[in-house]
Design a protein around this motif. Structure first.
Motif, PDB file in Angstrom:
ATOM      1  N   THR A  56     137.782   3.972  37.089  1.00  0.00           N
ATOM      2  CA  THR A  56     136.921   2.928  37.470  1.00  0.00           C
ATOM      3  C   THR A  56     137.876   1.849  38.243  1.00  0.00           C
ATOM      4  N   ASN A  57     138.939   1.753  38.014  1.00  0.00           N
ATOM      5  CA  ASN A  57     140.091   0.446  38.469  1.00  0.00           C
ATOM      6  C   ASN A  57     140.458   1.222  39.887  1.00  0.00           C
ATOM      7  N   GLY A  92     142.624   6.175  26.934  1.00  0.00           N
ATOM      8  CA  GLY A  92     142.077   4.956  27.360  1.00  0.00           C
ATOM      9  C   GLY A  92     141.607   4.961  28.650  1.00  0.00           C
ATOM     10  N   LEU A  93     141.301   6.263  29.413  1.00  0.00           N
ATOM     11  CA  LEU A  93     141.150   6.326  30.680  1.00  0.00           C
ATOM     12  C   LEU A  93     139.552   6.074  30.998  1.00  0.00           C
ATOM     13  N   ASN A  94     139.203   5.423  31.856  1.00  0.00           N
ATOM     14  CA  ASN A  94     137.763   5.323  32.350  1.00  0.00           C
ATOM     15  C   ASN A  94     137.354   5.699  33.623  1.00  0.00           C
ATOM     16  N   PHE A  95     136.728   6.967  33.515  1.00  0.00           N
ATOM     17  CA  PHE A  95     136.269   7.876  34.631  1.00  0.00           C
ATOM     18  C   PHE A  95     135.371   7.022  35.639  1.00  0.00           C
ATOM     19  N   GLY A  96     135.668   7.107  36.697  1.00  0.00           N
ATOM     20  CA  GLY A  96     134.790   6.292  37.745  1.00  0.00           C
ATOM     21  C   GLY A  96     133.850   7.254  38.766  1.00  0.00           C
ATOM     22  N   PHE A  97     134.428   8.061  39.606  1.00  0.00           N
ATOM     23  CA  PHE A  97     133.635   8.646  40.327  1.00  0.00           C
ATOM     24  C   PHE A  97     134.563   9.763  41.015  1.00  0.00           C
ATOM     25  N   VAL A  98     133.800  11.019  41.749  1.00  0.00           N
ATOM     26  CA  VAL A  98     134.797  11.959  42.258  1.00  0.00           C
ATOM     27  C   VAL A  98     134.083  12.104  43.685  1.00  0.00           C
ATOM     28  N   ASP A  99     134.896  11.979  44.913  1.00  0.00           N
ATOM     29  CA  ASP A  99     134.603  12.204  46.150  1.00  0.00           C
ATOM     30  C   ASP A  99     134.815  13.649  46.245  1.00  0.00           C
ATOM     31  N   LYS A 100     133.889  14.383  47.106  1.00  0.00           N
ATOM     32  CA  LYS A 100     133.919  15.821  47.296  1.00  0.00           C
ATOM     33  C   LYS A 100     133.616  15.851  48.647  1.00  0.00           C
ATOM     34  N   VAL A 101     134.680  16.687  49.430  1.00  0.00           N
ATOM     35  CA  VAL A 101     134.386  16.887  50.843  1.00  0.00           C
ATOM     36  C   VAL A 101     134.128  18.444  50.985  1.00  0.00           C
TER      37      VAL A 101
END
Length: 73
Positions: free
Chosen positions: A47-48, A6-15
Motif C-alpha cells: 500500500t505504500n 506487518g505488510l499491507n498489500f496494495g495492488f498487482v499490475d498484470k501485463v
C-alpha cells in the motif's frame, strides 16, 4: 505475512502479451524456438507503493486458459 511482518498489500499490475520463444523456454514448453507463447508479467505492490514481488510466466499458446475475477466494491 500481514500478521508476522506487518505488510499491507496494495495492488498487482498484470501485463499480458505474446512473445516469441527463445530456445530454453521453447524446450520446456515443448514448442519450437520462435513459436509464440503467452507471457504474464506480475508486479505486486504494498500500500505504500513499494514493489513486493515480481514474476514473469510463460504459457503454451495452445493450452493456456485464464480466469479473472474483479471485485466491484
Amino acid at each position: 505475512m500481514r500478521d508476522d511482518l506487518g505488510l499491507n498489500f496494495g495492488f498487482v499490475d498484470k501485463v499480458i502479451h505474446m512473445e516469441w520463444l527463445e530456445a530454453e523456454p521453447a524446450r520446456l514448453l515443448e514448442l519450437k524456438e520462435g513459436d509464440p507463447a503467452i507471457c504474464i508479467e506480475d508486479d505486486a505492490f504494498l500500500t505504500n507503493g513499494k514493489l513486493f514481488n515480481a514474476s514473469r510466466n510463460l504459457y503454451h499458446n495452445k493450452y493456456a486458459k485464464f480466469y479473472a475475477m474483479a471485485s466491484m466494491r
